[in-house]
Design a protein around this motif. Structure first.
Motif, mmCIF file in Angstrom:
data_model
loop_
_atom_site.group_PDB
_atom_site.id
_atom_site.type_symbol
_atom_site.label_atom_id
_atom_site.label_comp_id
_atom_site.label_asym_id
_atom_site.label_seq_id
_atom_site.Cartn_x
_atom_site.Cartn_y
_atom_site.Cartn_z
ATOM 1 N N CYS A 37 2.703 4.204 17.644
ATOM 2 C CA CYS A 37 2.554 4.398 16.207
ATOM 3 C C CYS A 37 3.916 4.294 15.528
ATOM 4 O O CYS A 37 4.908 4.829 16.039
ATOM 5 N N PRO A 38 3.994 3.592 14.396
ATOM 6 C CA PRO A 38 5.279 3.485 13.697
ATOM 7 C C PRO A 38 5.870 4.853 13.358
ATOM 8 O O PRO A 38 5.155 5.852 13.273
ATOM 9 N N ASP A 39 7.173 4.884 13.145
ATOM 10 C CA ASP A 39 7.909 6.129 12.921
ATOM 11 C C ASP A 39 7.521 6.848 11.636
ATOM 12 O O ASP A 39 7.558 8.070 11.582
ATOM 13 N N LEU A 67 2.062 -4.072 18.930
ATOM 14 C CA LEU A 67 0.609 -4.082 18.881
ATOM 15 C C LEU A 67 0.106 -3.270 17.687
ATOM 16 O O LEU A 67 -0.795 -3.712 16.955
ATOM 17 N N GLN A 68 0.694 -2.110 17.448
ATOM 18 C CA GLN A 68 0.306 -1.273 16.306
ATOM 19 C C GLN A 68 0.663 -1.953 14.982
ATOM 20 O O GLN A 68 -0.125 -1.943 14.032
ATOM 21 N N SER A 71 -1.806 -4.628 14.344
ATOM 22 C CA SER A 71 -3.099 -4.061 13.981
ATOM 23 C C SER A 71 -3.113 -3.599 12.524
ATOM 24 O O SER A 71 -4.087 -3.821 11.793
ATOM 25 N N ILE A 72 -2.043 -2.963 12.095
ATOM 26 C CA ILE A 72 -1.929 -2.533 10.694
ATOM 27 C C ILE A 72 -1.991 -3.746 9.770
ATOM 28 O O ILE A 72 -2.729 -3.760 8.782
ATOM 29 N N ARG A 73 -1.237 -4.759 10.111
ATOM 30 C CA ARG A 73 -1.216 -5.968 9.276
ATOM 31 C C ARG A 73 -2.577 -6.657 9.247
ATOM 32 O O ARG A 73 -2.991 -7.162 8.202
ATOM 33 N N SER A 74 -3.288 -6.673 10.377
ATOM 34 C CA SER A 74 -4.603 -7.326 10.412
ATOM 35 C C SER A 74 -5.638 -6.544 9.615
ATOM 36 O O SER A 74 -6.687 -7.087 9.271
ATOM 37 N N GLN A 76 -4.891 -5.312 6.658
ATOM 38 C CA GLN A 76 -4.361 -5.463 5.304
ATOM 39 C C GLN A 76 -3.391 -4.367 4.890
ATOM 40 O O GLN A 76 -3.154 -4.149 3.704
ATOM 41 N N GLY A 77 -2.814 -3.676 5.882
ATOM 42 C CA GLY A 77 -1.747 -2.733 5.595
ATOM 43 C C GLY A 77 -0.405 -3.435 5.689
ATOM 44 O O GLY A 77 -0.308 -4.543 6.231
ATOM 45 N N LEU A 78 0.602 -2.804 5.179
ATOM 46 C CA LEU A 78 1.947 -3.357 5.249
ATOM 47 C C LEU A 78 2.712 -2.592 6.322
ATOM 48 O O LEU A 78 2.703 -1.351 6.334
ATOM 49 N N ALA A 79 3.332 -3.315 7.232
ATOM 50 C CA ALA A 79 4.115 -2.699 8.299
ATOM 51 C C ALA A 79 5.454 -3.421 8.394
ATOM 52 O O ALA A 79 5.506 -4.644 8.476
#
Length: 99
Positions: A37-39, A67-68, A71-74, A76-79
């Motif tokens: 999971c991102p920080d 991978l996370q 997944s966030i980008r797929s 429609q979130g911004l990572a």
């Protein structure tokens, strides 16, 4: 204690989060969450933003972190992957998201 190079980047980012008045949470990696999971997780005017911090541009996300991020980008979130040399990009994104 001076802190790690990555923690110094996180400290600068925290100041930006406060400057732009966004909701944020730094994820504690204690074994209870999703691996990789991102920080930091943010909510900026109803939009989701995840940030993975690295000390320098040559430090890359691990396979699980990538991978996370993917997944966030797929979904429609911004990572973003943020390091010392692209903190200005984070500020630009926050500026655009808060306008």
């Amino acid at each position: 204690m001076a802190g790690t190079p990555e923690s110094k980047v996180k400290d600068k980012a925290r100041k930006l989060f406060k400057k732009y008045g966004v909701w944020y949470h730094f994820v504690a990696n204690n074994g209870y969450g999703s691996s990789g999971c991102p920080d930091a997780l943010l909510c900026v005017k109803g939009r989701f933003l995840a940030v993975e911090f690295k000390a320098t541009a040559k430090d890359k996300p691990t396979a699980l972190q990538q991978l996370q991020i993917d997944s966030i980008r797929s979904n429609q979130g911004l990572a973003l992957v943020v390091h010392e040399d692209n903190l200005d990009m984070l500020e630009l994104v926050l500026t655009e998201m808060t306008q």
